[in-house]
Design a protein around this motif. Structure first.
Motif, PDB file in Angstrom:
ATOM      1  N   VAL A   1      -3.022   5.958 -13.546  1.00  0.00           N
ATOM      2  CA  VAL A   1      -3.191   4.711 -12.800  1.00  0.00           C
ATOM      3  C   VAL A   1      -2.559   3.548 -13.556  1.00  0.00           C
ATOM      4  O   VAL A   1      -1.897   2.686 -12.960  1.00  0.00           O
ATOM      5  N   LEU A   2      -2.722   3.534 -14.871  1.00  0.00           N
ATOM      6  CA  LEU A   2      -2.100   2.482 -15.681  1.00  0.00           C
ATOM      7  C   LEU A   2      -0.582   2.576 -15.627  1.00  0.00           C
ATOM      8  O   LEU A   2       0.111   1.556 -15.534  1.00  0.00           O
ATOM      9  N   ALA A   3      -0.060   3.800 -15.675  1.00  0.00           N
ATOM     10  CA  ALA A   3       1.396   3.991 -15.618  1.00  0.00           C
ATOM     11  C   ALA A   3       1.956   3.498 -14.293  1.00  0.00           C
ATOM     12  O   ALA A   3       2.964   2.783 -14.248  1.00  0.00           O
ATOM     13  N   VAL A   4       1.315   3.856 -13.203  1.00  0.00           N
ATOM     14  CA  VAL A   4       1.795   3.448 -11.884  1.00  0.00           C
ATOM     15  C   VAL A   4       1.644   1.937 -11.701  1.00  0.00           C
ATOM     16  O   VAL A   4       2.483   1.293 -11.061  1.00  0.00           O
ATOM     17  N   SER A   5       0.593   1.358 -12.262  1.00  0.00           N
ATOM     18  CA  SER A   5       0.431  -0.101 -12.196  1.00  0.00           C
ATOM     19  C   SER A   5       1.593  -0.796 -12.889  1.00  0.00           C
ATOM     20  O   SER A   5       2.112  -1.812 -12.409  1.00  0.00           O
ATOM     21  N   GLY A   6       2.021  -0.240 -14.034  1.00  0.00           N
ATOM     22  CA  GLY A   6       3.181  -0.793 -14.727  1.00  0.00           C
ATOM     23  C   GLY A   6       4.450  -0.646 -13.914  1.00  0.00           C
ATOM     24  O   GLY A   6       5.272  -1.565 -13.832  1.00  0.00           O
ATOM     25  N   MET A   7       4.627   0.532 -13.295  1.00  0.00           N
ATOM     26  CA  MET A   7       5.793   0.748 -12.432  1.00  0.00           C
ATOM     27  C   MET A   7       5.818  -0.261 -11.292  1.00  0.00           C
ATOM     28  O   MET A   7       6.877  -0.816 -10.953  1.00  0.00           O
ATOM     29  N   GLU A   8       4.681  -0.480 -10.692  1.00  0.00           N
ATOM     30  CA  GLU A   8       4.583  -1.391  -9.553  1.00  0.00           C
ATOM     31  C   GLU A   8       5.068  -2.786  -9.936  1.00  0.00           C
ATOM     32  O   GLU A   8       5.865  -3.406  -9.222  1.00  0.00           O
ATOM     33  N   VAL A   9       4.595  -3.280 -11.078  1.00  0.00           N
ATOM     34  CA  VAL A   9       4.998  -4.614 -11.538  1.00  0.00           C
ATOM     35  C   VAL A   9       6.488  -4.663 -11.845  1.00  0.00           C
ATOM     36  O   VAL A   9       7.188  -5.614 -11.475  1.00  0.00           O
ATOM     37  N   LEU A  10       7.004  -3.628 -12.516  1.00  0.00           N
ATOM     38  CA  LEU A  10       8.412  -3.616 -12.901  1.00  0.00           C
ATOM     39  C   LEU A  10       9.333  -3.557 -11.690  1.00  0.00           C
ATOM     40  O   LEU A  10      10.354  -4.253 -11.641  1.00  0.00           O
TER      41      LEU A  10
ATOM     42  N   LEU B   1       0.831  -1.200   0.000  1.00  0.00           N
ATOM     43  CA  LEU B   1       0.000   0.000   0.000  1.00  0.00           C
ATOM     44  C   LEU B   1       0.870   1.256   0.000  1.00  0.00           C
ATOM     45  O   LEU B   1       0.592   2.216  -0.726  1.00  0.00           O
ATOM     46  N   TRP B   2       1.938   1.248   0.801  1.00  0.00           N
ATOM     47  CA  TRP B   2       2.838   2.405   0.825  1.00  0.00           C
ATOM     48  C   TRP B   2       3.511   2.614  -0.531  1.00  0.00           C
ATOM     49  O   TRP B   2       3.620   3.746  -1.019  1.00  0.00           O
ATOM     50  N   ILE B   3       3.986   1.520  -1.131  1.00  0.00           N
ATOM     51  CA  ILE B   3       4.626   1.621  -2.452  1.00  0.00           C
ATOM     52  C   ILE B   3       3.657   2.230  -3.462  1.00  0.00           C
ATOM     53  O   ILE B   3       4.002   3.157  -4.203  1.00  0.00           O
ATOM     54  N   TRP B   4       2.441   1.710  -3.475  1.00  0.00           N
ATOM     55  CA  TRP B   4       1.454   2.182  -4.440  1.00  0.00           C
ATOM     56  C   TRP B   4       1.137   3.666  -4.229  1.00  0.00           C
ATOM     57  O   TRP B   4       1.157   4.458  -5.181  1.00  0.00           O
ATOM     58  N   GLY B   5       0.856   4.037  -2.997  1.00  0.00           N
ATOM     59  CA  GLY B   5       0.483   5.424  -2.725  1.00  0.00           C
ATOM     60  C   GLY B   5       1.607   6.394  -3.017  1.00  0.00           C
ATOM     61  O   GLY B   5       1.373   7.479  -3.578  1.00  0.00           O
ATOM     62  N   SER B   6       2.839   6.043  -2.656  1.00  0.00           N
ATOM     63  CA  SER B   6       3.963   6.937  -2.900  1.00  0.00           C
ATOM     64  C   SER B   6       4.300   7.021  -4.384  1.00  0.00           C
ATOM     65  O   SER B   6       4.707   8.073  -4.876  1.00  0.00           O
TER      66      SER B   6
ATOM     67  N   ARG C   1      12.500  -0.148  -3.962  1.00  0.00           N
ATOM     68  CA  ARG C   1      13.144  -1.434  -4.208  1.00  0.00           C
ATOM     69  C   ARG C   1      13.366  -2.189  -2.898  1.00  0.00           C
ATOM     70  O   ARG C   1      13.205  -3.407  -2.843  1.00  0.00           O
ATOM     71  N   VAL C   2      13.739  -1.464  -1.854  1.00  0.00           N
ATOM     72  CA  VAL C   2      13.923  -2.110  -0.554  1.00  0.00           C
ATOM     73  C   VAL C   2      12.596  -2.664  -0.042  1.00  0.00           C
ATOM     74  O   VAL C   2      12.526  -3.795   0.454  1.00  0.00           O
ATOM     75  N   ALA C   3      11.537  -1.871  -0.178  1.00  0.00           N
ATOM     76  CA  ALA C   3      10.210  -2.319   0.266  1.00  0.00           C
ATOM     77  C   ALA C   3       9.751  -3.527  -0.548  1.00  0.00           C
ATOM     78  O   ALA C   3       9.186  -4.478   0.007  1.00  0.00           O
ATOM     79  N   CYS C   4      10.000  -3.502  -1.864  1.00  0.00           N
ATOM     80  CA  CYS C   4       9.637  -4.653  -2.709  1.00  0.00           C
ATOM     81  C   CYS C   4      10.407  -5.891  -2.274  1.00  0.00           C
ATOM     82  O   CYS C   4       9.853  -6.996  -2.199  1.00  0.00           O
ATOM     83  N   GLY C   5      11.697  -5.705  -1.981  1.00  0.00           N
ATOM     84  CA  GLY C   5      12.493  -6.837  -1.517  1.00  0.00           C
ATOM     85  C   GLY C   5      11.967  -7.401  -0.212  1.00  0.00           C
ATOM     86  O   GLY C   5      11.940  -8.623  -0.020  1.00  0.00           O
TER      87      GLY C   5
END
Length: 326
Positions: free
Chosen positions: A138-147, A79-84, A217-221
């Motif tokens: 929203v689509l752009a951020v969704s792509g960023m999230e996956v990448l 949630l933090w990653i997405w919102g930020s 990246r740290v949060a994703c890890g």
């Protein structure tokens, strides 16, 4: 170009492969991969050792508590990653309260578990559009999230290679496929890929600080490691797990989830990640237990994603709002 009037330029439908045939080909490929994994696992399982009742009885209240804590922390990080990310890409995202992010994220979480894996993106697009966020953002951020998740997972998998290679060293074909998967995943680190696959025009309008990208990246890890910890914990409930095997169990989760991300493009990709997890786990624990762990992880994740929309609705009910996401 030919001057012969009898020669007509090819229509777009003739120049591009038929969408129908691409879907058919993707479905066939997905079914074949799933079939191979099922056959391999079925041949490895010692059916006389299968004890579903005993395994289920090994799950107590402590299992529910530990699972809930792990999934809650992972959800908070996501949630933090997405919102930020949303706030970094579009100034309008900075005006969205975390309470609203919470409501939207929870109410759309179940869409991730549906075949196609894009239902949650469509739901987010609609709900954030009501909050003044353009659909393209929203689509752009969704792509960023996956990448970012994919790249972080690949980097962690590389770090876990010392625990992977000893168990897979006799299977060169599998190691070759694993290498291809990691290379494909690491490509997402390239800036051009980030801009192309996450609708780069939106990203070019704002410079994202390197420090913030590092934090993502740290949060994703951390999310990857939490998922691996859950797999290792569930496996330890069935039978004692040696400490030197735990890194491989975590790595198996990361690899299987990366495979699941890559196969999102396949119409029949749903389920490949679960079968891959069971397959990789079978190199460290009995195949029957590996299959049970994979099923348990999937069911627990689904249960959590069902509870999140209910929690979102409960928050809306007790706070006097009709819809926390709207």
């Amino acid at each position: 170009m030919s001057d012969d009037p009898s020669v007509q330029p090819a229509s777009p439908s003739e120049r591009m492969p038929s969408t129908r045939w691409r879907r058919v080909g993707g479905t066939i490929l997905g079914v074949v991969v799933m079939g191979v994994l099922v056959v391999v696992l079925a041949r490895q399982i010692q059916w006389e050792e299968v004890s579903w009742q005993r395994w289920l009885q090994s799950f107590g209240y402590d299992t529910v508590l530990v699972t809930g804590v792990i999934l809650a922390v992972a959800t908070a990080l996501m949630l933090w990653i997405w919102g930020s990310m949303l706030a970094a890409v579009d100034p309008a995202g900075q005006s969205v309260s975390w309470r609203r992010h919470f409501g939207i994220y929870l109410s759309t979480a179940l869409g991730k578990r549906l075949p196609g894996a894009l239902w949650h993106v469509a739901s987010r697009t609609v709900l954030y559009n009501r909050a003044g966020i353009r659909k393209r953002v929203v689509l752009a951020v969704s792509g960023m999230e996956v990448l970012f998740m994919t790249a972080s997972g690949a980097l962690l998998a590389l770090l876990f290679l010392p625990s992977i290679l000893p168990l897979l060293r006799d299977n060169r074909l599998l190691l070759l496929g694993l290498a291809a998967l990691l290379v494909f995943s690491l490509i997402s680190l390239h800036p051009r890929v980030l801009h192309r696959l996450s609708l780069g025009r939106e990203l070019k309008r704002h410079t994202i600080p390197a420090r913030l990208q590092f934090q993502w990246r740290v949060a994703c890890g951390a999310i990857w490691l939490l998922g691996g910890a859950l797999v290792a914990y569930i496996a330890s409930q069935l039978a004692p797990v040696q400490p030197d095997v735990i890194p491989y169990l975590v790595a198996s989760w990361i690899i299987a989830a990366l495979i699941g991300t890559v196969t999102l493009i396949l119409p029949a990709g749903f389920g490949i990640a679960d079968l891959s997890l069971a397959y990789f786990l079978s190199f460290a624990i009995p195949a029957a237990e590996a299959a049970f762990v994979a099923v348990a992880v999937r069911l627990l994740a689904k249960l959590w994603d069902v509870l999140m929309p209910l929690l979102s609705g409960a928050i809306a009910l007790f706070s006097g709002r009709d819809n926390p996401s709207g």
